[in-house]
Structure formats: structure tokens, C-alpha cells
Write a protein that holds these residues in place. Structure first.
Motif, PDB file in Angstrom:
ATOM      1  N   THR A   1       0.829  -1.209   0.000  1.00  0.00           N
ATOM      2  CA  THR A   1       0.000   0.000   0.000  1.00  0.00           C
ATOM      3  C   THR A   1       0.860   1.253   0.000  1.00  0.00           C
ATOM      4  N   VAL A   2       1.889   1.279   0.844  1.00  0.00           N
ATOM      5  CA  VAL A   2       2.772   2.453   0.893  1.00  0.00           C
ATOM      6  C   VAL A   2       3.497   2.624  -0.437  1.00  0.00           C
ATOM      7  N   ALA A   3       3.919   1.526  -1.046  1.00  0.00           N
ATOM      8  CA  ALA A   3       4.570   1.608  -2.362  1.00  0.00           C
ATOM      9  C   ALA A   3       3.618   2.213  -3.383  1.00  0.00           C
ATOM     10  N   GLY A   4       2.357   1.787  -3.340  1.00  0.00           N
ATOM     11  CA  GLY A   4       1.368   2.360  -4.253  1.00  0.00           C
ATOM     12  C   GLY A   4       1.187   3.847  -4.031  1.00  0.00           C
ATOM     13  N   LEU A   5       1.195   4.268  -2.760  1.00  0.00           N
ATOM     14  CA  LEU A   5       1.064   5.690  -2.456  1.00  0.00           C
ATOM     15  C   LEU A   5       2.269   6.472  -2.964  1.00  0.00           C
ATOM     16  N   PHE A   6       3.459   5.868  -2.882  1.00  0.00           N
ATOM     17  CA  PHE A   6       4.652   6.526  -3.424  1.00  0.00           C
ATOM     18  C   PHE A   6       4.528   6.705  -4.943  1.00  0.00           C
ATOM     19  N   PHE A   7       4.036   5.663  -5.613  1.00  0.00           N
ATOM     20  CA  PHE A   7       3.846   5.769  -7.066  1.00  0.00           C
ATOM     21  C   PHE A   7       2.874   6.897  -7.388  1.00  0.00           C
ATOM     22  N   ILE A   8       1.785   6.964  -6.656  1.00  0.00           N
ATOM     23  CA  ILE A   8       0.792   8.014  -6.901  1.00  0.00           C
ATOM     24  C   ILE A   8       1.387   9.386  -6.640  1.00  0.00           C
ATOM     25  N   ALA A   9       2.118   9.530  -5.535  1.00  0.00           N
ATOM     26  CA  ALA A   9       2.688  10.830  -5.187  1.00  0.00           C
ATOM     27  C   ALA A   9       3.660  11.319  -6.253  1.00  0.00           C
ATOM     28  N   VAL A  10       4.556  10.447  -6.688  1.00  0.00           N
ATOM     29  CA  VAL A  10       5.533  10.853  -7.701  1.00  0.00           C
ATOM     30  C   VAL A  10       4.842  11.161  -9.026  1.00  0.00           C
ATOM     31  N   SER A  11       3.847  10.368  -9.396  1.00  0.00           N
ATOM     32  CA  SER A  11       3.124  10.607 -10.649  1.00  0.00           C
ATOM     33  C   SER A  11       2.390  11.942 -10.621  1.00  0.00           C
ATOM     34  N   VAL A  12       1.754  12.256  -9.493  1.00  0.00           N
ATOM     35  CA  VAL A  12       1.018  13.518  -9.378  1.00  0.00           C
ATOM     36  C   VAL A  12       1.969  14.704  -9.442  1.00  0.00           C
ATOM     37  N   VAL A  13       3.067  14.627  -8.694  1.00  0.00           N
ATOM     38  CA  VAL A  13       4.050  15.717  -8.715  1.00  0.00           C
ATOM     39  C   VAL A  13       4.625  15.895 -10.117  1.00  0.00           C
ATOM     40  N   SER A  14       4.922  14.781 -10.777  1.00  0.00           N
ATOM     41  CA  SER A  14       5.456  14.851 -12.141  1.00  0.00           C
ATOM     42  C   SER A  14       4.439  15.472 -13.093  1.00  0.00           C
ATOM     43  N   SER A  15       3.186  15.100 -12.941  1.00  0.00           N
ATOM     44  CA  SER A  15       2.137  15.662 -13.807  1.00  0.00           C
ATOM     45  C   SER A  15       2.020  17.168 -13.623  1.00  0.00           C
ATOM     46  N   LEU A  16       2.080  17.632 -12.383  1.00  0.00           N
ATOM     47  CA  LEU A  16       1.994  19.066 -12.126  1.00  0.00           C
ATOM     48  C   LEU A  16       3.196  19.805 -12.710  1.00  0.00           C
ATOM     49  N   ALA A  17       4.381  19.208 -12.547  1.00  0.00           N
ATOM     50  CA  ALA A  17       5.587  19.836 -13.092  1.00  0.00           C
ATOM     51  C   ALA A  17       5.532  19.893 -14.615  1.00  0.00           C
ATOM     52  N   LEU A  18       5.076  18.821 -15.234  1.00  0.00           N
ATOM     53  CA  LEU A  18       4.969  18.786 -16.687  1.00  0.00           C
ATOM     54  C   LEU A  18       3.915  19.761 -17.190  1.00  0.00           C
ATOM     55  N   ARG A  19       2.855  19.934 -16.420  1.00  0.00           N
ATOM     56  CA  ARG A  19       1.828  20.894 -16.812  1.00  0.00           C
ATOM     57  C   ARG A  19       2.378  22.316 -16.807  1.00  0.00           C
ATOM     58  N   ARG A  20       3.174  22.636 -15.806  1.00  0.00           N
ATOM     59  CA  ARG A  20       3.795  23.960 -15.760  1.00  0.00           C
ATOM     60  C   ARG A  20       4.761  24.146 -16.915  1.00  0.00           C
ATOM     61  N   LEU A  21       5.523  23.082 -17.213  1.00  0.00           N
ATOM     62  CA  LEU A  21       6.445  23.141 -18.347  1.00  0.00           C
ATOM     63  C   LEU A  21       5.685  23.338 -19.643  1.00  0.00           C
ATOM     64  N   GLU A  22       4.554  22.649 -19.764  1.00  0.00           N
ATOM     65  CA  GLU A  22       3.722  22.787 -20.964  1.00  0.00           C
ATOM     66  C   GLU A  22       3.206  24.204 -21.116  1.00  0.00           C
ATOM     67  N   HIS A  23       2.697  24.795 -20.036  1.00  0.00           N
ATOM     68  CA  HIS A  23       2.170  26.165 -20.108  1.00  0.00           C
ATOM     69  C   HIS A  23       3.265  27.167 -20.463  1.00  0.00           C
ATOM     70  N   ARG A  24       4.492  26.856 -20.045  1.00  0.00           N
ATOM     71  CA  ARG A  24       5.581  27.817 -20.269  1.00  0.00           C
ATOM     72  C   ARG A  24       6.177  27.716 -21.671  1.00  0.00           C
ATOM     73  N   TYR A  25       6.319  26.478 -22.175  1.00  0.00           N
ATOM     74  CA  TYR A  25       7.058  26.308 -23.422  1.00  0.00           C
ATOM     75  C   TYR A  25       6.229  25.772 -24.586  1.00  0.00           C
ATOM     76  N   ALA A  26       5.193  25.014 -24.310  1.00  0.00           N
ATOM     77  CA  ALA A  26       4.453  24.372 -25.395  1.00  0.00           C
ATOM     78  C   ALA A  26       3.634  25.379 -26.176  1.00  0.00           C
ATOM     79  N   THR A  27       3.363  25.024 -27.429  1.00  0.00           N
ATOM     80  CA  THR A  27       2.508  25.844 -28.289  1.00  0.00           C
ATOM     81  C   THR A  27       1.343  25.012 -28.742  1.00  0.00           C
ATOM     82  N   ASN A  28       0.267  25.669 -29.121  1.00  0.00           N
ATOM     83  CA  ASN A  28      -0.900  24.953 -29.618  1.00  0.00           C
ATOM     84  C   ASN A  28      -0.723  24.650 -31.102  1.00  0.00           C
TER      85      ASN A  28
END
Length: 217
Positions: free
Chosen positions: A190-217
Motif C-alpha cells: 500500500t505504501v509503495a502504491g502511495l509513493f507511485f501516486i505521489a511521484v506521478s502527481v508531482v510529475s504531472s503538475l511539473a509537466l503541466r507547468r512546463l507545458e504552459h511555459r514552453y508548449a505551443t498549440n
């Protein structure tokens, strides 16, 4: 089944060691996927039909083969041919090569999406081919594909438990070992699963910020 908070605290250090291995495999595997995927994409644009088709079939074969089979081949079969890699190294190579076939298609789509006028303007200015690619085309292509490349980073991270099949003690492997020694699997898994979720969520937020800053439509 009752949750044992004391035992949960005891297994966290081992799980953090496993998480470190997981993150190392993810980062280096993803770097291989980015670089090799770009190589595949550029080779697919070769004027040589033979080279183009050869690359196409190689990438299709890799993409159509299960990742676990590829990891087994690299770690267990290649030594018979004189190529021996450590478990973690084999895992990184396997993840990188496998996901390079997906990033190659992402690069190809991004390159095809660059306006034709950019190619024509580069030819009109008589720019060297190398400069056309690395100063004009690829910067525009990469900005368009940042969201998709980010999705594959998270997908690669979530596929790292396959490394357990070649004896890499990553996050899930650490949880399994802890459960095997104590015969209590609820807390470590269960704790391992929570670690996977935590890292995935943090990564998604970081990638979203990167997308807003550099990506184009």
C-alpha cells in the motif's frame, strides 16, 4: 486485517531506497528514449527507402513486443552472445529502447506539424542542413510535443515494476521483499502504491507547468 502503523514506519526507509532505484531507472531510461527516439525519427525521413523501411520494421517490432520479454532478452539472453549487463543497466536500456519507439512517433508527428513555410524559408536562405534541423525545425517541433513526451515519462515511470523480473529491487521489489520477510504485505504494498501516486502527481503538475511555459498549440 488491521493496519500496523509501527510496521509501516519501519518499512519506509527500504521503500525509499527502492524509490531511488525507480527514479534512477526512470530518468536514465527516459533520456535514452528521447535521444534514440529522435534518431529513429530522423532516420525515418531518410531519402533511402531501404533505410526508411528497415527502421520502420525495427521500431514496429520493438513496439509490438512486450516490455518484459525485451527485458528478459537483454538480461538473460544477451550474455550468451557475450554481452553482459548489470540488472539495473539492463533495465535502463530496456526501458529506453522500448519507449524510444513511442517517442519516435511523437517526434515524427511534431516534425510533420511544422509549417511548410518554415522549410521553404530555410531553403530560400540557403541554410546548412544541420542548422535547418537544429535551429529551425526541431525547436518548433519539440514545443508542439512537450505534453505527449511528458505523458510517456509518467508511463515509463509506472512501467518500472517490470524490472523486478530481472532482479532489480526497485520500489515494488522493495515492498515485496519487506512483505516476504514479515509475511505482512498490506502495509508495504500500500505504501509503495502511495509513493507511485505521489511521484506521478508531482510529475504531472511539473509537466503541466512546463507545458504552459514552453508548449505551443
Amino acid at each position: 486485517m488491521n493496519w500496523d502503523w509501527h510496521y509501516s514506519g519501519q518499512v519506509i526507509p527500504d521503500l525509499l531506497d527502492g524509490l531511488r532505484v525507480t527514479i534512477i531507472a526512470t530518468i536514465f531510461g527516459y533520456l535514452i528514449a528521447l535521444v534514440l527516439g529522435l534518431v529513429w525519427a530522423l532516420l525515418r525521413r531518410s531519402p533511402s527507402r531501404v533505410l526508411n523501411q528497415a527502421v520502420r520494421w525495427v521500431t514496429e517490432f520493438i513496439r509490438s513486443t512486450p516490455l518484459l520479454v525485451q527485458l528478459f532478452f537483454i538480461f538473460y539472453v544477451l550474455p550468451a552472445w557475450g554481452v553482459t549487463l548489470g540488472a539495473l543497466t539492463a533495465g535502463i536500456v530496456g526501458l529506453g529502447v522500448h519507449y524510444s519507439t513511442y517517442t519516435a512517433e511523437v517526434y515524427r508527428a511534431g516534425i510533420d506539424d511544422v509549417p511548410r513555410g518554415q522549410w521553404e524559408a530555410s531553403r530560400a536562405l540557403n541554410l546548412p542542413r544541420r542548422r535547418v534541423w537544429f535551429a529551425v525545425i526541431l525547436p518548433q517541433a519539440v514545443r508542439r510535443i512537450i505534453p505527449t513526451l511528458g505523458n510517456y515519462l509518467i508511463a515509463l515511470f509506472k512501467d518500472t515494476p517490470f524490472l523486478l523480473g530481472i532482479t532489480v529491487v526497485e520500489l515494488l521489489g522493495s515492498a515485496y521483499d519487506a512483505g516476504a520477510h514479515s509475511l505482512k504485505y498490506l502495509e508495504p504494498i500500500t505504501v509503495a502504491g502511495l509513493f507511485f501516486i505521489a511521484v506521478s502527481v508531482v510529475s504531472s503538475l511539473a509537466l503541466r507547468r512546463l507545458e504552459h511555459r514552453y508548449a505551443t498549440n
